[in-house]
Each structure stands twice: as structure tokens, then as C-alpha cells.
Design a protein around this motif. Structure first.
Motif, short mmCIF file in Angstrom:
data_model
loop_
_atom_site.label_atom_id
_atom_site.label_comp_id
_atom_site.label_asym_id
_atom_site.label_seq_id
_atom_site.Cartn_x
_atom_site.Cartn_y
_atom_site.Cartn_z
N ASP A 122 0.82 -1.20 0.00
CA ASP A 122 0.00 0.00 0.00
C ASP A 122 0.86 1.26 0.00
N GLU A 123 1.95 1.23 0.75
CA GLU A 123 2.84 2.39 0.79
C GLU A 123 3.49 2.63 -0.58
N HIS A 124 3.85 1.52 -1.28
CA HIS A 124 4.42 1.67 -2.61
C HIS A 124 3.39 2.25 -3.58
N LYS A 125 2.16 1.78 -3.51
CA LYS A 125 1.13 2.30 -4.39
C LYS A 125 0.88 3.78 -4.14
N GLN A 126 0.85 4.18 -2.87
CA GLN A 126 0.63 5.58 -2.55
C GLN A 126 1.80 6.43 -3.03
N GLU A 127 3.02 5.89 -2.88
CA GLU A 127 4.20 6.64 -3.32
C GLU A 127 4.20 6.80 -4.84
N PHE A 128 3.83 5.75 -5.57
CA PHE A 128 3.78 5.84 -7.02
C PHE A 128 2.65 6.75 -7.49
N ALA A 129 1.55 6.81 -6.74
CA ALA A 129 0.43 7.66 -7.13
C ALA A 129 0.77 9.13 -6.97
N ARG B 87 8.19 9.61 -12.68
CA ARG B 87 8.13 8.19 -13.02
C ARG B 87 9.13 7.85 -14.13
N GLU B 88 9.20 8.74 -15.11
CA GLU B 88 10.16 8.51 -16.18
C GLU B 88 11.60 8.51 -15.67
N GLU B 89 11.89 9.44 -14.77
CA GLU B 89 13.23 9.50 -14.20
C GLU B 89 13.53 8.29 -13.34
N ARG B 90 12.53 7.84 -12.57
CA ARG B 90 12.74 6.66 -11.73
C ARG B 90 12.94 5.41 -12.59
N ASN B 91 12.15 5.26 -13.64
CA ASN B 91 12.32 4.11 -14.53
C ASN B 91 13.69 4.13 -15.21
N GLN B 92 14.14 5.33 -15.57
CA GLN B 92 15.45 5.43 -16.20
C GLN B 92 16.56 5.06 -15.24
N GLN B 93 16.42 5.49 -13.99
CA GLN B 93 17.42 5.12 -12.98
C GLN B 93 17.43 3.62 -12.73
N MET B 94 16.26 3.01 -12.65
CA MET B 94 16.18 1.57 -12.46
C MET B 94 16.80 0.83 -13.66
N TRP B 95 16.55 1.32 -14.86
CA TRP B 95 17.11 0.70 -16.06
C TRP B 95 18.63 0.80 -16.06
N GLN B 96 19.16 1.95 -15.68
CA GLN B 96 20.61 2.12 -15.62
C GLN B 96 21.23 1.25 -14.53
N SER B 97 20.54 1.14 -13.40
CA SER B 97 21.05 0.28 -12.33
C SER B 97 21.06 -1.20 -12.76
N ALA B 98 19.99 -1.62 -13.45
CA ALA B 98 19.94 -3.01 -13.93
C ALA B 98 21.03 -3.25 -14.98
N GLU B 99 21.28 -2.27 -15.84
CA GLU B 99 22.33 -2.43 -16.85
C GLU B 99 23.71 -2.54 -16.21
N GLN B 100 23.96 -1.71 -15.21
CA GLN B 100 25.26 -1.75 -14.54
C GLN B 100 25.45 -3.08 -13.80
N THR B 101 24.40 -3.55 -13.12
CA THR B 101 24.49 -4.83 -12.41
C THR B 101 24.73 -5.99 -13.37
#
Length: 333
Positions: A208-215, A222-236
Motif C-alpha cells: 500500500d505504501e508503494h502504491k501511494q508513493e507511485f500515485a 516516473r520517467e526519471e525513476r524508470n530510467q534510474q532503475m534501467w541504468q542500475s539493472a544495466e550496470q548490475t
């Protein structure tokens, strides 16, 4: 002559199983070849169309999937045959004027004829060809990198099977070694499921906390967060591929898709050295196995003590005097 002999041994083994077995094996072989050709065409289309304008990270993920599937089925095949069965036993050719290394090379080449290699090698070649037509001439470096990868995997497998053969040559350790290796392979295969069940990356916050934070986030956040997650996954992913030698093929393919040369060259050199060192070690293990280095006993033969005077049936001094001990007298009538 050796290739002809190997072919005749295979034919005789199939004929010994009967006509039904020969027909079933022929149908399976034809089906495997058709499946390999189909995978080649699909991989060629994927490399030609889907990876035409894909990012290097997507190219690396595709190659990671192909390499991971190949290694998964390769481990299953290795688990089904833990002890190496030589196509031509060296003990049957040591009395002939032939090269020991030549028979070893022939046995290694015979081990390459496997269903997994026939199935996955055309798919990898098709994917590399599709990338060559769509991404440019730099992808030519993927072909020697792919050859070095297959050499490293097959040579390490051959070395591992020879090491197992030397271990289980002792019958007391045979069952223990087979059970331990089987448990290790099962653990490796089930490792992704265990990680998915444990979820060490799961955050302590509830859903519920994650849903509220995303809302509460807007589109830019959201675009910036997705880009950061994508870069982190690429680096890993890059770090994991760099640490494990099988990942050098996806790294080199992704770098070649960008037009970079050093990653593919270093990957080819590293995998080639691993394969050469493994073959050299496997050859030494095979020679030591066939000369009895692992089965030679260390127990010295016991010497029979010389008979003492008066204790044997005959000695150097003459016959042993009769003492009458141990003789049962006859019963009176």
C-alpha cells in the motif's frame, strides 16, 4: 581410419538395438536437425529485425538469454552422463604405432557431437549473422568470440568428466562422488527459484505504501525513476557478466553492436586461453588415468616367513619327528 572405426562403432551400437530402435533414432535425428534449422532462421530474423536499432543493453540481454539457456541444457546433459565414456579407449590402441594425442583429440571431437550443441550452435550463429547484416562489420568479431566460448565450455566439460573418471575409478568413492555432484547440479539449477522465493531485494515497506508513493509521482518523476532503475539493472548485469567467463560473450556482442572492438578481442583471448588450458589439463589427466596413476595400490606384498626347525613337514635337517599329537586312538571293539 579412426574416424571410420568410430563411425562403424556407432552403426553397430544402433543395429544391436534392433530395427525399431534404429527407426526411432533416425526420426529423432531428423527432428533435431529440423528444429536446429528452425532456430537458425528465427535467430537470424531476430538479429536482423529486432536488434536492428536496439540498445547495447538489449543486445546483451538477448545474448544472456541464449547463453543461459545453452548452459542450462548443457548442465542437464552433463548430469545425465557424469562419467566420461571414451569413444575409442586408449588402452586398445597403445600397442599400435599411433599418437596418443591424436586419439585424445579424436575423443574430444567425438564429445562435441551432442544434441545441445547441434541445437544451440546454429541459433547463436544465426543471431550473429543477423546482427552482422543489421549492425555493421564490427559484428564479425562475434564469430571468433563465439568459437572461443564453445571451446571453453566443451573443454571445461571434458576436463571435469576426466576428473570425475579419475575420482570414481576407486569403487569406494564412486557412489559418494555421483551423489555429491548430482546434488550440486540440482542446487545450481534451483538457485534462481531459491532467490526468487527469498527476495533479498524486497523493500521493507508494504504494497500500500508503494502504491501511494507511485500515485503521488508525476509523469516526469516516473520517467526519471524508470530510467534510474534501467541504468542500475544495466550496470548490475554488466558487472555479473564481467565476473563470470560465460558472460564475456554477451559483453563482447553488445560492444561489437556499438562498434567497439577491445571487449570482443579480450573476450576471445580469455575464453581461448581457458579452453586451451582445460584441454591440456584434461590430456594430462587422461594419460595418468590410463597408466594407472589413480588406481595403483600402495600395499606391499607380504613375504611368507621361512619355516622354522621342527615346525614344517620337511626342513633342512631332515624329516620332522612324529610326536603323535592330534591323533585319535581307535575305539576298542
Amino acid at each position: 581410419a579412426f574416424f571410420w572405426l568410430h563411425w562403424r562403432l556407432r552403426i553397430n551400437q544402433l543395429k544391436r538395438g534392433g530395427i525399431a530402435n534404429l527407426i526411432v533414432m533416425a526420426i529423432l535425428a531428423a527432428g533435431g536437425l529440423c528444429l536446429a534449422a528452425l532456430l537458425f532462421v528465427i535467430s537470424l530474423l531476430v538479429g536482423l529485425l529486432a536488434l536492428d536499432s536496439a540498445s547495447p543493453f538489449v543486445v546483451m540481454l538477448v545474448w544472456d538469454g541464449v547463453v543461459g539457456g545453452f548452459l542450462f541444457f548443457w548442465l542437464i546433459g552433463l548430469l545425465a552422463d557424469l562419467q566420461r565414456s571414451e569413444a575409442l579407449s586408449l588402452t586398445k590402441f597403445l600397442h599400435l604405432p599411433v599418437s596418443l594425442s591424436g586419439v585424445f583429440v579424436l575423443n574430444y571431437l567425438s564429445s562435441l557431437v551432442s544434441f545441445n550443441l547441434i541445437l544451440f550452435a546454429p541459433a547463436m550463429i544465426g543471431l550473429a549473422l543477423g546482427m552482422l547484416f543489421s549492425r555493421g562489420p564490427a559484428v564479425l568479431l562475434v564469430f571468433p568470440l563465439l568459437a572461443a566460448f564453445l571451446l571453453a565450455v566443451t573443454a571445461l566439460t571434458y576436463q571435469f568428466q576426466g576428473w570425475l573418471a579419475s575420482l570414481i575409478s576407486n569403487k569406494r568413492r564412486r557412489r559418494t562422488v555421483v551423489v555429491m555432484v548430482t546434488m550440486l547440479f540440482v542446487l545450481i539449477i534451483q538457485l534462481p527459484n531459491l532467490l526468487s522465493f527469498a527476495r533479498p531485494w524486497k523493500h521493507s515497506a508494504g504494497p500500500d505504501e508503494h502504491k501511494q508513493e507511485f500515485a503521488n509521482e508525476n509523469a516526469a518523476q516516473r520517467e526519471e525513476r524508470n530510467q534510474q532503475m534501467w541504468q542500475s539493472a544495466e550496470q548490475t548485469t554488466r558487472i555479473i557478466n564481467l565476473c563470470f567467463p560465460p558472460g564475456w560473450l554477451p559483453l563482447g556482442a553488445a560492444a561489437a553492436a556499438e562498434g567497439s572492438v577491445p571487449a570482443a578481442l579480450f573476450g576471445t583471448l580469455g575464453l581461448g586461453l581457458i579452453g586451451a588450458a582445460s584441454l591440456r589439463r584434461a590430456y594430462r589427466t587422461t594419460v595418468r588415468l590410463y597408466i594407472g596413476a589413480y588406481t595403483a595400490g600402495t600395499v606391499q606384498p607380504t613375504k611368507t616367513p621361512a619355516p622354522q626347525k621342527g615346525t614344517g613337514p620337511l626342513n633342512a635337517k631332515g624329516p620332522v619327528p612324529f610326536s603323535g599329537a592330534g591323533v585319535v586312538p581307535p575305539k576298542p571293539a
